[in-house]
Design a protein around this motif. Structure first.
Motif, mmCIF file in Angstrom:
data_model
loop_
_atom_site.group_PDB
_atom_site.id
_atom_site.type_symbol
_atom_site.label_atom_id
_atom_site.label_comp_id
_atom_site.label_asym_id
_atom_site.label_seq_id
_atom_site.Cartn_x
_atom_site.Cartn_y
_atom_site.Cartn_z
ATOM 1 N N GLY A 42 28.056 67.176 13.645
ATOM 2 C CA GLY A 42 28.265 66.264 12.528
ATOM 3 C C GLY A 42 29.456 65.358 12.778
ATOM 4 O O GLY A 42 29.412 64.149 12.525
ATOM 5 N N LEU A 43 30.533 65.945 13.295
ATOM 6 C CA LEU A 43 31.725 65.173 13.639
ATOM 7 C C LEU A 43 31.418 64.189 14.766
ATOM 8 O O LEU A 43 31.865 63.036 14.743
ATOM 9 C CB LEU A 43 32.853 66.119 14.051
ATOM 10 N N LEU A 44 30.623 64.643 15.736
ATOM 11 C CA LEU A 44 30.253 63.783 16.864
ATOM 12 C C LEU A 44 29.429 62.589 16.394
ATOM 13 O O LEU A 44 29.659 61.453 16.833
ATOM 14 C CB LEU A 44 29.464 64.603 17.892
ATOM 15 N N VAL A 45 28.473 62.832 15.497
ATOM 16 C CA VAL A 45 27.648 61.743 14.956
ATOM 17 C C VAL A 45 28.511 60.745 14.192
ATOM 18 O O VAL A 45 28.364 59.522 14.339
ATOM 19 C CB VAL A 45 26.537 62.307 14.038
ATOM 20 N N PHE A 46 29.422 61.267 13.386
ATOM 21 C CA PHE A 46 30.269 60.388 12.575
ATOM 22 C C PHE A 46 31.157 59.513 13.459
ATOM 23 O O PHE A 46 31.231 58.289 13.268
ATOM 24 C CB PHE A 46 31.125 61.221 11.630
ATOM 25 N N ILE A 47 31.838 60.120 14.425
ATOM 26 C CA ILE A 47 32.752 59.368 15.284
ATOM 27 C C ILE A 47 31.991 58.356 16.132
ATOM 28 O O ILE A 47 32.396 57.196 16.265
ATOM 29 C CB ILE A 47 33.580 60.318 16.163
ATOM 30 N N SER A 48 30.863 58.779 16.714
ATOM 31 C CA SER A 48 30.091 57.857 17.557
ATOM 32 C C SER A 48 29.529 56.702 16.733
ATOM 33 O O SER A 48 29.493 55.559 17.206
ATOM 34 C CB SER A 48 28.958 58.602 18.263
ATOM 35 N N SER A 49 29.091 56.984 15.502
ATOM 36 C CA SER A 49 28.574 55.921 14.633
ATOM 37 C C SER A 49 29.683 54.958 14.244
ATOM 38 O O SER A 49 29.490 53.735 14.214
ATOM 39 C CB SER A 49 27.932 56.520 13.378
ATOM 40 N N PHE A 50 30.850 55.511 13.946
ATOM 41 C CA PHE A 50 31.994 54.677 13.567
ATOM 42 C C PHE A 50 32.394 53.768 14.719
ATOM 43 O O PHE A 50 32.582 52.555 14.541
ATOM 44 C CB PHE A 50 33.167 55.573 13.171
ATOM 45 N N LEU A 51 32.528 54.352 15.908
ATOM 46 C CA LEU A 51 32.887 53.554 17.077
ATOM 47 C C LEU A 51 31.777 52.572 17.426
ATOM 48 O O LEU A 51 32.047 51.429 17.829
ATOM 49 C CB LEU A 51 33.179 54.467 18.267
ATOM 50 N N GLY A 52 30.530 53.020 17.279
ATOM 51 C CA GLY A 52 29.403 52.130 17.543
ATOM 52 C C GLY A 52 29.415 50.920 16.635
ATOM 53 O O GLY A 52 29.123 49.795 17.064
ATOM 54 N N PHE A 53 29.772 51.150 15.375
ATOM 55 C CA PHE A 53 29.856 50.047 14.427
ATOM 56 C C PHE A 53 30.955 49.069 14.826
ATOM 57 O O PHE A 53 30.792 47.849 14.734
ATOM 58 C CB PHE A 53 30.116 50.589 13.022
#
Length: 647
Positions: free
Chosen positions: A527-538
């Motif tokens: 969950g943390l990985l998805v959040f961080i990767s999505s944030f950085l991806g954005f």
């Protein structure tokens, strides 16, 4: 009127022009403040029950986030100054000294920076609760997020972006001394020369890209990877990097040149204008388009990978943790208490519960190159293994002699490789066996520091003289994801050895592992990985989209006179819009297609290596990216048209 007052007057009367510069500053500050607020948020940290410290992950991501946010602001600042060179030239023409102009720009940037900090932090504060709720939900926690403001996040954001804004202001200050008055007035007239198509670099681009794809798509079991796997990965990525640059620098030019010579295409409607414009401007866009293609590849790959891990979490966990509970049976009355706890959970929820004797002993499986020469082994007899395999639904009919053994999946990422079959294993001080089969499933839950081995019944009886025999309980229940209380109770009753969770525990050890605890840990981690990767991806998407946006606006200002001429010779509004859409569409689509192709191959290679299905999560990542990317395209077309139409 002082220079500071003049700067404020410029901001008031030309605020619409300054919005182009305020947007990247405010959005970067808002995103960064939101992210670091989550890093210091007590509720978020309290939600991470099994992941002991999420701070390092947030710290590393926040550094990366700040770097890209600063580059984002720096790029927009360069565009903003380039756009104002003619205005700066007029200041100089009207008698202002360079030092006064430099101070004026310096004051403007400082005022804009303070405004951006206030607005950006305010927006970030508003969105902090929303993203806290999303992160807590992704991590599987049940807490309710509340409005909080972190003084640490506030100080860190102000300090970091004050430095960025100060450097931008100093850059603008010293930039004034670089240019002559003539250079300032001719800034918009500079254009790139018409590039020539080079067939050899165009062919090399295809060779490099196909070569990189070929390397990445080699089977993981191939000897190709065994000795120099990491080197070949670097080589493939370098080939993709060079191939991407050459494709945009040469192959795209070659294709456009060919199209311009095909009368049926180039002479149709406004195609001739669009193709000639692209050819004329492509040289100055090659580096930017290459960077955008590679950044987009990284973004799609990271988001697709994170989404895939989260999507496949259940199947991965069932593969690595086949039993709901697995524990060493206590030698006291606690064994009965545990049985009562399981029965209270409901007999209808019980799938199986079986007790097997095992021997824990130091062994040597170093021939496999996976385990050390002194590694804890769990020995099970052949007959007991068949009893457990039947409960697990695994069918096997092998028969072992006293010199043979069976090994099982060891948790390696490469599930196709067989490192054990044919290798010798020493059991204790004297006995030695040969592994005749490597079973690609988990016999025991992976989260214990011991490797399971099945030996013949006769050899198992002989090994009793060298080590103590313990009892292992294997339990499978239906509601294992909701069995948190039961898992805690069994752990408290079964675990007595303090060095259970050490990397090198002294034998014997009382073991306990549960599906629920590992599910909770994996849910929080992914969950943390998805959040961080999505944030950085954005953030990467904002950066790439804005780079294209500012590049196109720069060209729009230089193209105004050209479109004014086209209007005079009879080109109508509809044709102008169509020409603009066609040109900008190619500039936006070209790096996106390259990035989708690159990331698809890399995701496919990773999927084959990990043996998990990553197609659906990857398509979701592509869809989300294209949606926001398309909004950038529409906004750029609209702004471009307004600029060239205002002439």
């Amino acid at each position: 009127m002082t220079l500071y007052e003049l700067a404020k007057k410029n901001l008031r009367h030309n605020f619409k022009q300054y919005i182009l510069y305020l947007y990247p500053m405010i959005s970067s500050i808002a995103i960064y403040f939101t992210f670091v607020s989550l890093q210091y948020n007590k509720q978020v940290n309290d939600s991470a029950v099994t992941v002991e410290k999420i701070g390092p992950a947030f710290s590393a991501a926040s550094i990366l986030l700040f770097i890209f946010a600063s580059l984002f602001i720096w790029y927009s600042n360069a565009f903003f100054i380039k756009k104002r060179k003619k205005e700066i030239g007029l200041y100089s023409l009207f008698g202002m000294r360079k030092k006064q102009i430099a101070k004026l720009l310096f004051n403007e940037i400082l005022i804009l920076g303070i405004l951006a900090l206030v607005v950006g932090i305010g927006i970030g504060f508003i969105f902090t609760k929303l993203f806290s709720m999303i992160l807590i939900k992704l991590m599987g926690a049940n807490q309710i997020a509340a409005f909080t403001i972190s003084t640490k996040a506030l100080f860190q954001t102000c300090a970091a972006f004050s430095i960025t804004i100060l450097f931008a202001a100093l850059y603008n200050y010293q930039m004034i001394y670089k240019y002559t008055l003539l250079q300032l007035f001719q800034a918009e007239r500079k254009g790139e020369g018409l590039p020539k198509a080079a067939l050899i670099p165009a062919a090399l681009s295809i060779i490099f890209i196909l070569g990189g794809y070929t390397i990445l798509l080699q089977p993981s079991t191939s000897n190709f990877w065994k000795n120099n796997g990491f080197l070949f990965i670097l080589l493939s990525l370098l080939a993709l990097l060079l191939g991407t640059y050459l494709l945009l620098r040469s192959l795209s030019i070659w294709v456009l040149n060919r199209l311009s010579k095909l009368k049926k295409i180039s002479w149709k409607g406004v195609h001739l204008i669009g193709i000639s414009s692209l050819l004329y401007r492509i040289k100055g866009s090659v580096l930017i388009l290459s960077v955008i293609a590679l950044l987009t590849t990284l973004t799609l790959f990271s988001m697709g990978t994170a989404f895939s891990f989260y999507h496949n979490m259940n199947s991965l966990l069932k593969f690595t943790s086949p039993h709901s509970f697995m524990y060493t049976v206590p030698a006291d009355e606690n064994a009965k208490r545990i049985e009562e706890q399981i029965n209270e959970n409901g007999k209808s929820n019980l799938v199986y519960s079986i007790t097997l004797p095992y021997i824990e002993i130091q062994g040597d499986l170093s021939e496999s190159s996976r385990l050390s020469d002194e590694h804890p082994l769990l020995l099970f007899s052949e007959s007991d293994y068949h009893r457990l395999a039947e409960k697990m639904g695994v069918k096997n009919s092998f028969t072992l002699n006293d010199q043979q053994a069976i090994s099982f999946y060891d948790g390696s990422l490469d599930q196709k490789e067989d490192p054990y079959t044919g290798k010798r294993a020493r059991l204790g001080d004297r006995k030695e066996v040969t592994v005749i089969s490597y079973e690609r499933y988990s016999l025991v839950n992976q989260w214990i520091f011991a490797f399971p081995i099945v030996i013949s019944d006769r050899l198992f009886q002989q090994m009793k003289s060298e080590a103590e025999v313990s009892q292992m309980q294997f339990v499978k229940i239906k509601n294992e994801k909701a069995a948190g209380k039961l898992a805690d109770n069994i752990q408290n009753l079964s675990v007595k050895d303090e060095n259970l969770f050490e990397d090198s525990p002294e034998l014997p050890v009382s073991y306990f592992v549960s599906f629920y605890h590992e599910y909770q840990k994996m849910n929080e981690t992914y969950g943390l990985l998805v959040f961080i990767s999505s944030f950085l991806g954005f953030v990467f998407l904002l950066a790439t989209g804005s780079m294209l946006y500012y590049k196109q606006l720069t060209e729009a200002f230089s193209e105004r006179s050209r479109y004014k001429t086209l209007k005079k010779i009879g080109m109508n509004t509809k044709q102008i819009r169509q020409s603009i859409r066609n040109q900008i569409r190619i500039v936006f689509v070209l790096p996106l297609i390259i990035a989708i192709a690159h990331s698809s191959v890399i995701i496919t290679a990773l999927s084959n290596f990990l043996q998990i299905n990553m197609v659906y999560p990857f398509l979701v990542a592509i869809g989300l990216y294209i949606l926001i990317y398309y909004m950038y395209y529409l906004f750029t077309v609209s702004k471009y048209y307004r600029i060239v139409n205002d002439c």
